[in-house]
Design a protein around this motif. Structure first.
Motif, PDB file in Angstrom:
ATOM      1  N   GLN A   1     -10.560  73.364   6.172  1.00 26.33           N
ATOM      2  CA  GLN A   1     -11.818  73.534   6.387  1.00 26.33           C
ATOM      3  C   GLN A   1     -12.472  72.505   5.391  1.00 26.33           C
ATOM      4  N   TYR A   2     -13.838  71.765   6.201  1.00 28.49           N
ATOM      5  CA  TYR A   2     -14.281  70.687   5.212  1.00 28.49           C
ATOM      6  C   TYR A   2     -16.045  71.161   5.518  1.00 28.49           C
ATOM      7  N   THR A   3     -16.685  70.946   4.352  1.00 31.27           N
ATOM      8  CA  THR A   3     -17.908  70.819   4.243  1.00 31.27           C
ATOM      9  C   THR A   3     -18.671  69.699   3.599  1.00 31.27           C
ATOM     10  N   VAL A   4     -19.864  69.433   3.561  1.00 30.89           N
ATOM     11  CA  VAL A   4     -20.330  67.989   3.130  1.00 30.89           C
ATOM     12  C   VAL A   4     -21.814  68.505   2.566  1.00 30.89           C
ATOM     13  N   LEU A   5     -22.019  68.006   1.264  1.00 28.57           N
ATOM     14  CA  LEU A   5     -23.621  68.138   0.639  1.00 28.57           C
ATOM     15  C   LEU A   5     -23.938  66.551   0.328  1.00 28.57           C
ATOM     16  N   GLY A   6     -25.189  66.580   0.524  1.00 26.36           N
ATOM     17  CA  GLY A   6     -25.796  65.205  -0.120  1.00 26.36           C
ATOM     18  C   GLY A   6     -26.117  65.351  -1.477  1.00 26.36           C
ATOM     19  N   LEU A   7     -26.129  64.100  -2.351  1.00 26.52           N
ATOM     20  CA  LEU A   7     -26.380  63.925  -3.578  1.00 26.52           C
ATOM     21  C   LEU A   7     -27.428  62.732  -3.881  1.00 26.52           C
ATOM     22  N   ASN A   8     -28.145  62.987  -4.680  1.00 28.01           N
ATOM     23  CA  ASN A   8     -29.283  62.026  -5.334  1.00 28.01           C
ATOM     24  C   ASN A   8     -29.199  62.150  -6.791  1.00 28.01           C
ATOM     25  N   GLY A   9     -28.500  61.898  -7.713  1.00 26.02           N
ATOM     26  CA  GLY A   9     -28.421  61.636  -8.947  1.00 26.02           C
ATOM     27  C   GLY A   9     -27.797  63.226  -9.543  1.00 26.02           C
ATOM     28  N   GLU A  10     -27.952  63.452 -10.563  1.00 27.92           N
ATOM     29  CA  GLU A  10     -27.393  64.731 -11.167  1.00 27.92           C
ATOM     30  C   GLU A  10     -28.153  66.051 -10.830  1.00 27.92           C
ATOM     31  N   THR A  11     -29.612  65.894 -10.459  1.00 29.31           N
ATOM     32  CA  THR A  11     -30.290  67.189 -10.385  1.00 29.31           C
ATOM     33  C   THR A  11     -30.713  67.364  -8.762  1.00 29.31           C
ATOM     34  N   GLN A  12     -30.497  66.790  -7.979  1.00 29.91           N
ATOM     35  CA  GLN A  12     -30.806  66.816  -6.393  1.00 29.91           C
ATOM     36  C   GLN A  12     -29.567  66.913  -5.606  1.00 29.91           C
ATOM     37  N   ARG A  13     -29.558  67.829  -4.533  1.00 30.77           N
ATOM     38  CA  ARG A  13     -28.554  67.888  -3.593  1.00 30.77           C
ATOM     39  C   ARG A  13     -29.057  68.578  -2.357  1.00 30.77           C
ATOM     40  N   SER A  14     -28.444  68.405  -1.294  1.00 31.14           N
ATOM     41  CA  SER A  14     -28.804  68.845  -0.144  1.00 31.14           C
ATOM     42  C   SER A  14     -28.119  70.387  -0.034  1.00 31.14           C
ATOM     43  N   LEU A  15     -28.789  71.163   0.873  1.00 32.84           N
ATOM     44  CA  LEU A  15     -27.858  72.334   1.386  1.00 32.84           C
ATOM     45  C   LEU A  15     -26.416  71.930   1.754  1.00 32.84           C
ATOM     46  N   PRO A  16     -25.340  72.678   1.928  1.00 32.31           N
ATOM     47  CA  PRO A  16     -24.123  72.109   2.236  1.00 32.31           C
ATOM     48  C   PRO A  16     -24.307  72.312   4.092  1.00 32.31           C
ATOM     49  N   SER A  17     -23.449  71.243   4.592  1.00 27.23           N
ATOM     50  CA  SER A  17     -23.572  71.319   5.860  1.00 27.23           C
ATOM     51  C   SER A  17     -22.424  72.593   6.415  1.00 27.23           C
ATOM     52  N   ALA A  18     -22.467  72.787   7.888  1.00 28.84           N
ATOM     53  CA  ALA A  18     -21.667  73.896   8.356  1.00 28.84           C
ATOM     54  C   ALA A  18     -20.463  73.411   8.156  1.00 28.84           C
ATOM     55  N   THR A  19     -19.392  74.280   8.207  1.00 27.95           N
ATOM     56  CA  THR A  19     -18.036  73.866   8.135  1.00 27.95           C
ATOM     57  C   THR A  19     -17.474  73.392   9.393  1.00 27.95           C
ATOM     58  N   SER A  20     -16.209  72.753   9.191  1.00 28.48           N
ATOM     59  CA  SER A  20     -15.479  72.137  10.370  1.00 28.48           C
ATOM     60  C   SER A  20     -14.075  72.362   9.881  1.00 28.48           C
ATOM     61  N   ASP A  21     -13.348  72.865  11.040  1.00 34.18           N
ATOM     62  CA  ASP A  21     -11.776  73.238  10.909  1.00 34.18           C
ATOM     63  C   ASP A  21     -10.894  72.384  11.418  1.00 34.18           C
ATOM     64  N   ILE A  22      -9.705  72.139  11.013  1.00 32.35           N
ATOM     65  CA  ILE A  22      -8.546  71.340  11.662  1.00 32.35           C
ATOM     66  C   ILE A  22      -7.512  71.755  11.194  1.00 32.35           C
ATOM     67  N   ALA A  23      -6.356  71.717  12.329  1.00 32.94           N
ATOM     68  CA  ALA A  23      -4.813  72.091  11.992  1.00 32.94           C
ATOM     69  C   ALA A  23      -4.128  70.640  12.297  1.00 32.94           C
ATOM     70  N   PRO A  24      -4.076  69.619  11.458  1.00 29.32           N
ATOM     71  CA  PRO A  24      -3.455  68.188  12.013  1.00 29.32           C
ATOM     72  C   PRO A  24      -2.153  68.495  12.461  1.00 29.32           C
ATOM     73  N   ILE A  25      -1.676  67.693  13.623  1.00 22.47           N
ATOM     74  CA  ILE A  25      -0.353  67.886  14.337  1.00 22.47           C
ATOM     75  C   ILE A  25       0.078  66.518  14.359  1.00 22.47           C
ATOM     76  N   ASP A  26       1.352  66.248  14.074  1.00 17.46           N
ATOM     77  CA  ASP A  26       1.660  65.059  14.121  1.00 17.46           C
ATOM     78  C   ASP A  26       2.275  64.232  15.428  1.00 17.46           C
ATOM     79  N   THR A  27       1.181  63.814  15.965  1.00 20.08           N
ATOM     80  CA  THR A  27       1.815  63.007  17.132  1.00 20.08           C
ATOM     81  C   THR A  27       1.817  61.549  17.132  1.00 20.08           C
ATOM     82  N   PHE A  28       2.009  61.007  15.915  1.00 18.11           N
ATOM     83  CA  PHE A  28       2.025  59.588  15.707  1.00 18.11           C
ATOM     84  C   PHE A  28       3.568  59.082  15.453  1.00 18.11           C
ATOM     85  N   ALA A  29       3.628  58.088  16.388  1.00 21.24           N
ATOM     86  CA  ALA A  29       5.066  57.387  16.223  1.00 21.24           C
ATOM     87  C   ALA A  29       5.142  56.463  14.982  1.00 21.24           C
TER      88      ALA A  29
END
Length: 339
Positions: free
Chosen positions: A221-249
């Motif tokens: 599960q991944y989430t992302v937040l924006g940064l500007n220097g040491e003292t400013q950041r955004s609220l975290p994004s909504a989360t996204s989930d994945i279960a990687p499957i090997d379909t790659f030759a």
């Protein structure tokens, strides 16, 4: 009459007034248990806070601090009458009393001791450089000294990044999102373990990232937040989930060479480098005929074909397979003839 006895009273003793007073004084002192000068009443002034921290998160200014647990006289503090946060613009020649007289006061809801988090609107201070400090008031009504000063330049809020779009690739999980921050922090929780928690994974300058540490068969599960220097950041994004499957030759094998001997043909090629490589399949065609598989799951990048006849032309090609069963395209052909 005899001294110390009442006349005409026989032998009953009579104590003098001085002796009685001395005995009473000794009894009174013994009852106190301690003899010393009287002590002034405790002032109960809380010690100042020393760990004030501040950051701009989304459209709020968020402060964190820990109130004191004792007074300036080393007496315990368990609660407060009030806690006040002060915020005011910084100035070239800072003067504490002048700044405090003009600073805006925000009342923090007082409760038991422990770490506090409190926020105020950032829009009131956009474009300004702020100085912030906090102080407590004990149950006696006496205020602590001001805490350490925290400094903050208030900018326009960073937008919350969009939920990252996730793509499973042969090299890992690719993330892409949108936002207006100059830098981003990527956090990941491993959902396939007990009690998963998001942990910082990377910081990047672009709105994309390749997680090469993700493995097939896991859940993330991944989430992302924006940064500007040491003292400013955004609220975290909504989360996204994945279960990687090997379909790659695996990659197509390269460097195939067929070398004719007296009664056999030896094949060799470059070894594939995939971690999950299982082996190779060998295909052969006689003269201009169709290819047929003559060997499967060969572990080494070499093979000897003993089933050959003199005067015939043999064409060979090789594929690579991985542990999931994915098979590469066929390599370029290599030809040999037994004379």
């Amino acid at each position: 009459a005899t001294r110390g006895y009442r006349q005409g009273s026989g032998s009953q003793p009579v104590y003098s007034v001085r002796l009685l007073l001395s005995a009473a004084l000794l009894l009174a002192l013994a009852g106190c248990g301690y003899v010393g000068p009287p002590q002034p009443p405790a002032l109960n002034i809380p010690t100042p806070i020393t760990d004030l921290k501040v950051a701009e998160i989304g459209d709020r200014i968020v402060v964190n601090f820990t109130p004191p647990t004792e007074t300036t006289e080393k007496l315990p503090v368990t609660s407060f009458d009030s806690i006040d946060l002060y915020a005011g613009p910084s100035e070239a020649n800072f003067a504490r009393d002048r700044w405090l007289a003009t600073a805006r006061r925000y009342q923090v809801t007082a409760r038991q001791t422990g770490e506090y988090t409190f926020d105020i609107p950032a829009a009131d201070w956009t474009g300004q450089q702020l100085i912030l400090s906090v102080r407590t008031t004990g149950k006696s009504g006496r205020q602590s000294d001001l805490s350490n000063y925290a400094y903050l330049t208030v900018n326009a809020p960073l937008t919350t990044p969009t939920a990252p779009a996730l793509t499973s690739t042969a090299d890992g999980v690719r993330l892409q999102w949108a936002g207006n921050a100059p830098r981003y922090r990527v956090l990941r929780a491993v959902l396939s373990v007990p009690d998963p928690k998001p942990e910082p994974l990377a910081e990047v300058d672009a709105a994309n990232y390749m997680d090469q540490t993700a493995t097939f068969g896991g859940r993330y599960q991944y989430t992302v937040l924006g940064l500007n220097g040491e003292t400013q950041r955004s609220l975290p994004s909504a989360t996204s989930d994945i279960a990687p499957i090997d379909t790659f030759a695996p990659a197509v094998p390269t460097g195939l060479t067929a070398l004719a001997g007296t009664t056999s043909i030896d094949l060799s090629w470059a070894r594939n480098t995939e971690d999950d490589l299982a082996g190779y399949n060998i295909f052969r065609a006689t003269d201009d005929g169709a290819f047929e598989r003559i060997a499967a799951n060969i572990g080494l990048p070499a093979y000897t074909d003993p089933r050959v006849e003199a005067g015939k032309r043999y064409r060979y090609t090789v594929t690579a397979i991985d542990m999931t069963g994915n098979e590469s395209a066929r390599s370029t052909e290599s030809t040999a003839r037994i004379e």
